[in-house]
Design a protein around this motif. Structure first.
Motif: not given
Length: 143
Positions: A53-78
């Protein structure tokens, strides 16, 4: 068999890379709402107990995401460095309060290193563990 142990710098770099790839809205798999903005991951990826399941969700950059999440926002290094700084400061406040609490007594108050107000503390009569809370919220812990 020789096992290579990564250096602290390598572990820190890997941890930062993982944080940079993790969506800011991710609350963790065990919470009632894994996504803070309400994306229904169970509906879109299947039950959380499902293997992979963790590989299927796009939140964690899993190996095989089931969909592209339109709400995904990743943090910056800052963002990550600011979060680490807040954590370091909070840990320092907690250690400072723990050092200020006398070794004898069941309860009392000490000065908060964060705001200068009071941190109320008490010691468990059962196991001697401490709990403390700043009246403003700068420090709170339970041993």
């Amino acid at each position: 068999m020789n096992r290579v142990i990564p250096t602290r710098e390598e572990r820190d770099a890997a941890r930062k890379a993982k944080k940079l790839a993790t969506c800011k809205h991710w609350n963790g798999a065990l919470g009632p709402r894994p996504c803070a903005v309400g994306v229904d991951l169970v509906k879109r990826c299947g039950p959380r107990v499902q293997t992979g399941w963790l590989n299927a969700i796009p939140c964690l950059d899993g190996a095989d995401p089931a969909f592209v999440c339109e709400a995904k926002v990743t943090p910056t290094l800052e963002d990550i460095e600011a979060q680490e700084q807040r954590f370091t400061e909070a840990a320092a406040r907690t250690l400072s309060v723990m050092a200020a609490i006398p070794s004898e007594g069941q309860s009392g108050k000490v000065t908060c290193p964060g705001c200068g107000g009071f941190v109320h503390w008490r010691r468990s009569s059962y196991n001697g563990h401490l709990s403390a809370t700043c009246v403003v919220g700068c420090v709170a812990f339970i041993q």
